[in-house]
Design a protein around this motif. Structure first.
Motif, PDB file in Angstrom:
ATOM      1  N   GLU A   1       0.716  -1.243   0.006  1.00 18.91           N
ATOM      2  CA  GLU A   1       0.032  -0.237  -0.084  1.00 18.91           C
ATOM      3  C   GLU A   1       0.888   1.240   0.026  1.00 18.91           C
ATOM      4  N   TYR A   2       1.863   1.282   0.742  1.00 21.93           N
ATOM      5  CA  TYR A   2       2.799   2.480   0.794  1.00 21.93           C
ATOM      6  C   TYR A   2       3.498   2.554  -0.520  1.00 21.93           C
TER       7      TYR A   2
ATOM      8  N   LYS B   1       1.515   4.215  -3.035  1.00 22.14           N
ATOM      9  CA  LYS B   1       1.279   5.767  -2.857  1.00 22.14           C
ATOM     10  C   LYS B   1       2.698   6.189  -3.483  1.00 22.14           C
ATOM     11  N   ILE B   2       3.644   5.626  -2.973  1.00 23.17           N
ATOM     12  CA  ILE B   2       4.986   6.649  -3.695  1.00 23.17           C
ATOM     13  C   ILE B   2       4.994   6.662  -5.080  1.00 23.17           C
TER      14      ILE B   2
ATOM     15  N   ARG C   1       2.484   6.297  -7.439  1.00 29.73           N
ATOM     16  CA  ARG C   1       1.647   6.784  -8.191  1.00 29.73           C
ATOM     17  C   ARG C   1       1.542   8.035  -7.780  1.00 29.73           C
ATOM     18  N   ASP C   2       1.620   8.523  -6.346  1.00 28.96           N
ATOM     19  CA  ASP C   2       1.270   9.869  -6.128  1.00 28.96           C
ATOM     20  C   ASP C   2       2.692  10.838  -6.300  1.00 28.96           C
ATOM     21  N   TRP C   3       3.951  10.252  -6.054  1.00 22.70           N
ATOM     22  CA  TRP C   3       5.079  10.834  -6.073  1.00 22.70           C
ATOM     23  C   TRP C   3       6.073  10.665  -7.303  1.00 22.70           C
ATOM     24  N   ASN C   4       6.087   9.476  -7.714  1.00 18.30           N
ATOM     25  CA  ASN C   4       7.159   9.264  -8.728  1.00 18.30           C
ATOM     26  C   ASN C   4       6.253   9.661 -10.028  1.00 18.30           C
TER      27      ASN C   4
ATOM     28  N   PRO D   1       4.239  12.145 -10.690  1.00 20.90           N
ATOM     29  CA  PRO D   1       4.247  13.564 -11.115  1.00 20.90           C
ATOM     30  C   PRO D   1       5.764  14.156 -11.374  1.00 20.90           C
ATOM     31  N   HIS D   2       6.795  13.456 -10.590  1.00 21.42           N
ATOM     32  CA  HIS D   2       8.163  13.795 -10.600  1.00 21.42           C
ATOM     33  C   HIS D   2       8.955  13.355 -11.871  1.00 21.42           C
TER      34      HIS D   2
ATOM     35  N   PHE E   1       2.597   2.781 -13.034  1.00 20.17           N
ATOM     36  CA  PHE E   1       1.679   3.834 -12.916  1.00 20.17           C
ATOM     37  C   PHE E   1       2.259   4.793 -13.666  1.00 20.17           C
TER      38      PHE E   1
END
Length: 96
Positions: free
Chosen positions: A26-27, A30-31, A33-36, A38-39, A95
């Motif tokens: 789960e964590y 999140k990393i 999908r939500d952080w990598n 967009p970066h 993702f």
């Protein structure tokens, strides 16, 4: 990782002194999908096994919430860490 036949992590960049494998999917999602994404436009979640006796040298770190658990592997120990990976590293989510 492809060039390493999916059996090892590449060396860290100079600005990456620690390799942080996370301990729950789960964590990791999140990393990725939500952080990598967009970066860098893409994020991957991988799964791999490491010899349990070897992992005892790395205490589990809680990096935030109760389920945000990871190991902190110094970059200079990554080659030794890689030597204790059992089997191949597999991509379980991608993702974009």
């Amino acid at each position: 990782m492809r060039e390493l036949e999916w059996r090892a992590w590449p060396p860290r960049l100079p600005e990456q002194p620690i390799f942080y494998p996370v301990l729950n999917e789960e964590y990791a999602i999140k990393i990725a999908r939500d952080w990598n994404v967009p970066h860098s436009g893409v994020g991957y979640v991988t799964r791999f096994e490491v010899e349990s006796g070897f992992l005892e040298r790395y205490p589990v770190r809680q990096a935030g919430g109760r389920t945000i658990l990871e190991l902190w592997v110094p970059a200079e120990e990554l080659a030794e860490f890689n030597a204790h990976i059992v089997g191949a590293i597999e991509v379980v989510h991608e993702f974009r």
